[in-house]
Motif scaffolding. Structure first.
Motif, PDB file in Angstrom:
ATOM      1  N   ALA A  67       1.005  -1.159  -0.041  1.00 55.61           N
ATOM      2  CA  ALA A  67      -0.041  -0.015   0.018  1.00 55.61           C
ATOM      3  C   ALA A  67       0.879   1.188  -0.028  1.00 55.61           C
ATOM      4  CB  ALA A  67      -0.908  -0.131   1.322  1.00 55.61           C
ATOM      5  N   VAL A  69       1.016   5.076   0.671  1.00 61.68           N
ATOM      6  CA  VAL A  69      -0.113   5.694   1.425  1.00 61.68           C
ATOM      7  C   VAL A  69       0.460   7.244   1.492  1.00 61.68           C
ATOM      8  CG1 VAL A  69      -1.268   6.274   3.367  1.00 61.68           C
ATOM      9  CG2 VAL A  69      -0.785   4.048   2.665  1.00 61.68           C
ATOM     10  N   LEU A  98      -3.068   4.879  -1.858  1.00 62.41           N
ATOM     11  CA  LEU A  98      -4.166   5.018  -0.807  1.00 62.41           C
ATOM     12  C   LEU A  98      -4.205   6.648  -0.429  1.00 62.41           C
ATOM     13  CD1 LEU A  98      -4.665   1.785   1.188  1.00 62.41           C
ATOM     14  CD2 LEU A  98      -6.077   2.447  -0.609  1.00 62.41           C
ATOM     15  N   ASP A  99      -5.270   7.217  -0.363  1.00 61.56           N
ATOM     16  CA  ASP A  99      -5.046   8.580   0.217  1.00 61.56           C
ATOM     17  C   ASP A  99      -5.235   8.449   1.612  1.00 61.56           C
ATOM     18  OD1 ASP A  99      -5.472  11.164   1.133  1.00 61.56           O
ATOM     19  OD2 ASP A  99      -6.885  11.593  -0.788  1.00 61.56           O
ATOM     20  N   ALA A 100      -4.307   8.916   2.541  1.00 52.35           N
ATOM     21  CA  ALA A 100      -4.414   8.888   4.015  1.00 52.35           C
ATOM     22  C   ALA A 100      -5.587   9.678   4.545  1.00 52.35           C
ATOM     23  CB  ALA A 100      -2.811   9.542   4.695  1.00 52.35           C
ATOM     24  N   THR A 102      -8.433   9.577   3.588  1.00 52.62           N
ATOM     25  CA  THR A 102      -9.570   8.831   3.588  1.00 52.62           C
ATOM     26  C   THR A 102      -9.703   7.700   4.460  1.00 52.62           C
ATOM     27  OG1 THR A 102      -8.897   7.509   1.707  1.00 52.62           O
ATOM     28  CG2 THR A 102      -9.706   9.913   1.144  1.00 52.62           C
ATOM     29  N   LEU A 103      -8.279   7.490   5.093  1.00 56.46           N
ATOM     30  CA  LEU A 103      -8.306   6.057   5.867  1.00 56.46           C
ATOM     31  C   LEU A 103      -8.861   6.132   7.116  1.00 56.46           C
ATOM     32  CD1 LEU A 103      -4.662   5.254   4.443  1.00 56.46           C
ATOM     33  CD2 LEU A 103      -7.031   4.348   3.783  1.00 56.46           C
ATOM     34  N   PRO A 104      -9.534   4.895   7.578  1.00 60.80           N
ATOM     35  CA  PRO A 104     -10.043   4.979   8.907  1.00 60.80           C
ATOM     36  C   PRO A 104      -8.734   5.137  10.117  1.00 60.80           C
ATOM     37  CG  PRO A 104     -10.564   2.899   7.830  1.00 60.80           C
ATOM     38  CD  PRO A 104      -9.636   3.850   6.964  1.00 60.80           C
ATOM     39  N   PRO A 124      -3.480   7.054  10.245  1.00 58.89           N
ATOM     40  CA  PRO A 124      -4.277   5.985   9.723  1.00 58.89           C
ATOM     41  C   PRO A 124      -4.057   4.517  10.604  1.00 58.89           C
ATOM     42  CG  PRO A 124      -3.396   7.045   7.890  1.00 58.89           C
ATOM     43  CD  PRO A 124      -2.825   7.734   8.976  1.00 58.89           C
ATOM     44  N   MET A 126      -4.160   1.807   9.760  1.00 61.91           N
ATOM     45  CA  MET A 126      -3.440   0.627   8.903  1.00 61.91           C
ATOM     46  C   MET A 126      -1.880   0.679   9.215  1.00 61.91           C
ATOM     47  SD  MET A 126      -2.542   0.757   4.685  1.00 61.91           S
ATOM     48  CE  MET A 126      -4.158   0.371   4.311  1.00 61.91           C
TER      49      MET A 126
END
Length: 259
Positions: A67, A69, A98-100, A102-104, A124, A126
């Motif tokens: 990923a 990020v 992945l756009d940081a 937009t992440l949980p 994130p 993640m």
């Protein structure tokens, strides 16, 4: 290649990345490259250096999900920046961008005995869910309040913090992370999430010297080197020493605290 304090250094043209041990056989790997602006190197990392990092990680983890990020520092969206810079040409089927923002998120405690401002920080979730984490920074010198600020693999981590949470006047930046000063807040950044990173790379093919606080424009100086290793602090230190930059106070402060 030259090695100093477990940091590797080589010319850009011969850079072949060997990842940290955590990447070998990993199921999930997170790469945080400096891609926050719609401008090519040295404002952002070069495709050559990022491509070498991704190839090294793929060799270490043939079946890993990798990923990439990033959280941008610009009104331009991450997908548009990726398109303009041509990053998608580096990806294989097991790599995602992945756009940081937009992440949980998860709350990361500050493990420093002397937090500067933040007893914890949001980033994130993640970061806790992957087997290996790599930061890939571009070497830059900006100026804030008349003082030089070095950006490399540690400062690169700013892009992981959500702008919705840390913005101030501008929705495009993380102004809360500039108070009381970026060098001081970088200590909190390291002791909240930086210490989790297993590897760091600094693209110093060319370094950027900005006359002001803007890290997306300035003078370019040839260095022609790439630095990498398991410790972001040691990597940034050697990059500064070789590139003719004073070792920043925040690196010294972090080293003193973590001893």
């Amino acid at each position: 290649m030259m090695i100093n304090s477990e940091v590797c250094r080589t010319e850009v043209t011969s850079f072949a990345y060997r990842p940290p041990q955590s990447a070998f056989g990993a199921r999930r790997i997170l790469v945080k490259p400096n891609l926050g602006y719609p401008v090519g190197p040295p404002v952002t990392v070069s495709l050559g250096v990022l491509g070498a990092v991704l190839r090294g990680l793929r060799a270490a983890g043939p079946t890993a999900e990798i990923a990439i990020v990033e959280g941008v520092c610009s009104p331009v969206s991450l997908p548009e920046i990726v398109r303009r810079l041509g990053v998608e040409s580096l990806l294989d089927a097991g790599m995602v961008i992945l756009d940081a923002d937009t992440l949980p998120l998860a709350e990361y405690p500050n493990v420093s005995p002397k937090p500067v401002r933040f007893p914890s920080m949001w980033a994130p979730a993640m970061l806790r869910e992957v087997d290996s984490r790599i930061t890939v920074g571009a070497l830059k010198r900006t100026h804030l309040k008349g003082e030089p600020l070095i950006s490399a693999s540690v400062k690169n981590l700013y892009g992981l913090f959500p702008r919705s949470h840390y913005r101030a006047r501008s929705p495009n930046s993380r102004g809360q992370l500039h108070r009381p000063s970026v060098p001081r807040v970088l200590q909190d950044v390291y002791f909240c999430i930086g210490h989790l990173f297993d590897g760091a790379v600094v693209d110093a093919d060319r370094k950027l010297i900005s006359p002001n606080w803007k890290p997306d424009r300035g003078q370019t100086v040839e260095v022609g080197q790439v630095f990498w290793g398991d410790d972001p602090i040691a990597v940034d230190r050697l990059a500064c020493e070789v590139a003719g930059e004073p070792v920043p106070d925040y690196l010294e402060a972090i080293e003193e605290i973590r001893v």
